[in-house]
Scaffold this active site. Structure first.
Site, PDB file in Angstrom:
ATOM      1  N   ILE A 106       7.949  -2.707   2.230  1.00  0.00           N
ATOM      2  CA  ILE A 106       6.818  -3.655   2.044  1.00  0.00           C
ATOM      3  C   ILE A 106       7.561  -4.973   2.751  1.00  0.00           C
ATOM      4  CG2 ILE A 106       5.605  -5.303   0.361  1.00  0.00           C
ATOM      5  CD1 ILE A 106       4.988  -2.020   0.433  1.00  0.00           C
ATOM      6  N   MET A 131       0.641  -1.249   0.000  1.00  0.00           N
ATOM      7  CA  MET A 131       0.024  -0.014  -0.103  1.00  0.00           C
ATOM      8  C   MET A 131       0.823   1.261  -0.138  1.00  0.00           C
ATOM      9  SD  MET A 131      -2.818  -1.181   2.950  1.00  0.00           S
ATOM     10  CE  MET A 131      -1.673  -2.434   3.877  1.00  0.00           C
ATOM     11  N   PRO A 185      -8.988  -3.678  10.059  1.00  0.00           N
ATOM     12  CA  PRO A 185      -9.027  -3.868  11.421  1.00  0.00           C
ATOM     13  C   PRO A 185      -8.436  -5.321  11.805  1.00  0.00           C
ATOM     14  CG  PRO A 185     -11.185  -3.532  10.469  1.00  0.00           C
ATOM     15  CD  PRO A 185     -10.193  -3.463   9.330  1.00  0.00           C
ATOM     16  N   GLU A 190      -5.640  -6.610  10.497  1.00  0.00           N
ATOM     17  CA  GLU A 190      -4.244  -6.254  10.617  1.00  0.00           C
ATOM     18  C   GLU A 190      -3.983  -5.470  11.952  1.00  0.00           C
ATOM     19  OE1 GLU A 190      -2.843  -3.799   7.535  1.00  0.00           O
ATOM     20  OE2 GLU A 190      -1.020  -3.599   8.273  1.00  0.00           O
ATOM     21  N   GLY A 223       0.672  -0.345  10.120  1.00  0.00           N
ATOM     22  CA  GLY A 223      -0.526  -0.755  10.148  1.00  0.00           C
ATOM     23  C   GLY A 223      -1.511   0.641  10.440  1.00  0.00           C
ATOM     24  N   GLY A 275      22.676  -2.116  32.003  1.00  0.00           N
ATOM     25  CA  GLY A 275      23.412  -2.159  30.955  1.00  0.00           C
ATOM     26  C   GLY A 275      23.261  -3.217  29.990  1.00  0.00           C
TER      27      GLY A 275
HETATM   28  C1  LIG Z   1       8.880  -2.200   9.451  1.00  0.00           C
HETATM   29  C2  LIG Z   1       7.765  -1.617   8.444  1.00  0.00           C
HETATM   30  C3  LIG Z   1       6.998  -2.513   7.855  1.00  0.00           C
HETATM   31  C4  LIG Z   1       5.753  -2.091   7.182  1.00  0.00           C
HETATM   32  N1  LIG Z   1       5.232  -2.945   6.406  1.00  0.00           N
HETATM   33  C5  LIG Z   1       4.169  -2.512   5.440  1.00  0.00           C
HETATM   34  C6  LIG Z   1       3.587  -3.445   4.510  1.00  0.00           C
HETATM   35  O1  LIG Z   1       3.986  -4.481   4.290  1.00  0.00           O
HETATM   36  N2  LIG Z   1       3.111  -2.790   3.434  1.00  0.00           N
HETATM   37  C7  LIG Z   1       2.668  -1.413   3.499  1.00  0.00           C
HETATM   38  O2  LIG Z   1       1.901  -1.149   2.453  1.00  0.00           O
HETATM   39  N3  LIG Z   1       3.247  -0.741   4.262  1.00  0.00           N
HETATM   40  C8  LIG Z   1       4.042  -1.399   5.308  1.00  0.00           C
HETATM   41  N4  LIG Z   1       4.624  -0.317   6.251  1.00  0.00           N
HETATM   42  C9  LIG Z   1       4.290   1.184   6.055  1.00  0.00           C
HETATM   43  C10 LIG Z   1       3.470   1.825   7.296  1.00  0.00           C
HETATM   44  O3  LIG Z   1       2.211   0.994   7.353  1.00  0.00           O
HETATM   45  C11 LIG Z   1       3.680   3.241   7.154  1.00  0.00           C
HETATM   46  O4  LIG Z   1       4.957   3.552   7.375  1.00  0.00           O
HETATM   47  C12 LIG Z   1       2.634   4.048   8.249  1.00  0.00           C
HETATM   48  O5  LIG Z   1       1.227   3.757   7.596  1.00  0.00           O
HETATM   49  C13 LIG Z   1       3.216   5.534   8.212  1.00  0.00           C
HETATM   50  O6  LIG Z   1       3.081   6.036   6.992  1.00  0.00           O
HETATM   51  P1  LIG Z   1       4.401   7.001   6.853  1.00  0.00           P
HETATM   52  O7  LIG Z   1       5.657   6.095   7.075  1.00  0.00           O
HETATM   53  O8  LIG Z   1       4.396   7.461   5.495  1.00  0.00           O
HETATM   54  O9  LIG Z   1       4.219   8.050   7.752  1.00  0.00           O
HETATM   55  P2  LIG Z   1       3.576   9.599   7.541  1.00  0.00           P
HETATM   56  O10 LIG Z   1       2.200   9.288   6.840  1.00  0.00           O
HETATM   57  O11 LIG Z   1       4.337  10.613   6.685  1.00  0.00           O
HETATM   58  O12 LIG Z   1       3.282  10.298   8.861  1.00  0.00           O
HETATM   59  C14 LIG Z   1       4.516  10.922   9.393  1.00  0.00           C
HETATM   60  C15 LIG Z   1       3.873  11.377  10.982  1.00  0.00           C
HETATM   61  O13 LIG Z   1       2.666  12.210  10.562  1.00  0.00           O
HETATM   62  C16 LIG Z   1       1.494  11.776  11.411  1.00  0.00           C
HETATM   63  N5  LIG Z   1       0.254  12.166  10.696  1.00  0.00           N
HETATM   64  C17 LIG Z   1      -0.079  11.710   9.468  1.00  0.00           C
HETATM   65  N6  LIG Z   1      -1.372  11.998   9.152  1.00  0.00           N
HETATM   66  C18 LIG Z   1      -1.745  12.870  10.369  1.00  0.00           C
HETATM   67  C19 LIG Z   1      -2.707  13.711  10.724  1.00  0.00           C
HETATM   68  N7  LIG Z   1      -3.741  13.689   9.964  1.00  0.00           N
HETATM   69  N8  LIG Z   1      -2.837  14.318  11.969  1.00  0.00           N
HETATM   70  C20 LIG Z   1      -1.820  14.188  12.745  1.00  0.00           C
HETATM   71  N9  LIG Z   1      -0.843  13.481  12.482  1.00  0.00           N
HETATM   72  C21 LIG Z   1      -0.506  12.912  11.402  1.00  0.00           C
HETATM   73  C22 LIG Z   1       2.008  10.272  11.481  1.00  0.00           C
HETATM   74  O14 LIG Z   1       1.093   9.733  12.634  1.00  0.00           O
HETATM   75  C23 LIG Z   1       3.389  10.310  11.863  1.00  0.00           C
HETATM   76  O15 LIG Z   1       3.434  10.623  13.225  1.00  0.00           O
HETATM   77  C24 LIG Z   1       5.636  -0.758   7.166  1.00  0.00           C
HETATM   78  C25 LIG Z   1       6.246   0.422   7.939  1.00  0.00           C
HETATM   79  C26 LIG Z   1       7.422  -0.314   8.579  1.00  0.00           C
HETATM   80  C27 LIG Z   1       8.237   0.689   9.293  1.00  0.00           C
END
Ligand SMILES: Cc1cc2nc3c(=O)[nH]c(=O)nc-3n(C[C@H](O)[C@H](O)[C@H](O)COP(=O)(O)OP(=O)(O)OC[C@H]3O[C@@H](n4cnc5c(N)ncnc54)[C@H](O)[C@@H]3O)c2cc1C
Length: 385
Positions: A160, A126, A246, A248, A369, A346
């Protein structure tokens, strides 16, 4: 408190899994950790154990059990042992519900037997470099070819899980532009064969924790995806995400709760054998109070998890319920694991101690998620705010 959401069948499965982890995972886990990936062959072992087929319908080669609780047991046992299984949790916990709910009979027959056997590992894509929380802003496109035989996929995804080992990836892409009154319109789900020309696995990302999980960047350059591999209806992808997120989020809550429970156990064991000022660390009142407070928080998280698991099995877990469970359990886990690490002194900071890895692994639970800020938005909306 006695847990009521698991039956004797679940407990028997728990015993089998615990033994399996002790013999097949713990002895080789350090090697996986150093390599930064779970070896692909291990997934055949998990498949042999029956883990992937539990919820697959019998006609597609599975056991046909309609319950997420067996997966929850598996997650609890992995956390208990301080290990993780990399992308397989996404394969079975995230991707299977999409396939079961949305695939046609023909698609199920094509994909699910291989899914259950560990021959076709799935991931879901996604998130994009430019958009995570705001999924409606995704830019990956899938254009229907002139003859209508295939889509042409272009774009990039990041973070991903299982992206290196995957054989098929459920890719979310724009098949139509957003509507003026509905930004969410126009997203579709395509089950993309990772061997397709133009499909590239980029960097395996170097993460703070979850070292054995292959989290990768993916790029798509003119990838041809047969129309037969469209999952569900065109342009309705966003609502499918809404229906499946939900589960997930509950699975993240389960993992976080189980990690917190494991942290308390690790800290109790450690402080009972570590002597400071001539007596066990566990004998200080501060240690007892810290562990008691952590245990009370873990018990509360367990109650939330159990209620949510029952609700999911009864098909009653709402988006707000799942968001609450994720928010609460992941915040509990963060507090508990931090306090339990502190009790290790430590040694808690040294990676050969499971509490250190747990600390790093757990951090992402408040981010992926959907971040916990997004969980608060969902809950607030449900409250009418
Ligand atoms: C180890 C790992 C595994 C993952 N696995 C998958 C996967 O298998 N498939 C997949 O599709 N994705 C995956 N992800 C992606 C993950 O779901 C996203 O990183 C997450 O949804 C946040 O998106 P972003 O990193 O773009 O953060 P951003 O959307 O850039 O957010 C940055 C900050 O802004 C805040 N924020 C955003 N919108 C608002 C708002 N409206 N109001 C207030 N604060 C806000 C957020 O809470 C966050 O603190 C993974 C991520 C990691 C780190």
């Amino acid at each position: 408190m006695r847990r009521t959401s698991y039956t004797e069948d679940h407990e028997a499965f728990r015993r089998t899994v615990r033994k399996f982890i002790e013999t097949e995972v713990v002895p080789v886990y350090d090697k996986w950790y150093e390599a930064g990936i779970v070896p692909r062959e291990f997934y055949y072992k998990l498949a042999e154990l029956g883990v992937f087929g539990i919820e697959v319908p019998e006609e597609n080669g599975g056991a046909g059990i309609e319950s997420f609780k067996f997966q929850a047991v598996l997650m609890e046992e992995a956390a208990r042992a301080g290990v993780s299984f990399g992308g397989s949790s996404v394969h079975v916990g995230l991707c299977l519900p999409y396939l079961k709910k949305l695939a046609t009979d023909e698609q199920k027959q094509r994909w699910l037997p291989g899914f259950a056997a560990g021959e076709i590992m799935f991931a879901i894509a996604m998130t994009e470099p430019g958009t995570g929380s705001d999924l409606a802003g995704m830019r990956t496109t899938a254009k229907l070819s002139e003859g209508g035989t295939h889509y042409v996929l272009n774009g990039a995804k990041t973070f991903i899980t299982g992206g290196v080992n995957a054989d098929r990836v459920i890719v979310c892409a724009r098949t139509a532009p957003p509507r003026a009154d509905d930004r969410r319109f126009g997203i579709s789900l395509l089950v993309v064969d990772t061997k397709s020309p133009g499909y590239t696995v980029g960097r395996k990302l170097d993460k703070l924790g979850l070292k054995v999980s292959d989290t990768a960047e993916l790029t798509f350059t003119e990838v041809r995806v047969p129309v037969e591999d469209l999952l569900g209806e065109e342009n309705k992808g966003f609502s499918y995400l809404g229906q499946n997120l939900p589960q997930e989020r509950l699975s993240i809550a389960v993992g976080a709760y189980a990690q917190a429970a494991a942290a308390v156990r690790f800290a109790q064991e450690y402080t009972e054998q570590r002597n400071v000022f001539g007596k066990p660390v566990a004998s200080f009142q501060n240690t007892k109070f810290e562990l008691a407070a952590c245990k009370a928080e873990v018990d509360a998280a367990e109650a939330v998890v159990d209620r949510a698991l029952d609700a999911l099995d009864a098909d009653e877990l709402s988006a707000a319920d799942a968001a609450s469970a994720k928010l609460f359990c992941t915040e509990v886990a963060a507090r508990v694991i931090d306090r339990c690490l502190q009790l290790h002194g430590g040694y808690g900071y040294i990676n050969e101690y499971p509490i250190a890895r747990l600390y790093a692994d757990n951090r992402v639970n408040r981010i992926y998620g959907g971040t916990n800020e997004v969980m608060k938005m969902i809950i607030a909306k449900d409250m009418g705010l």
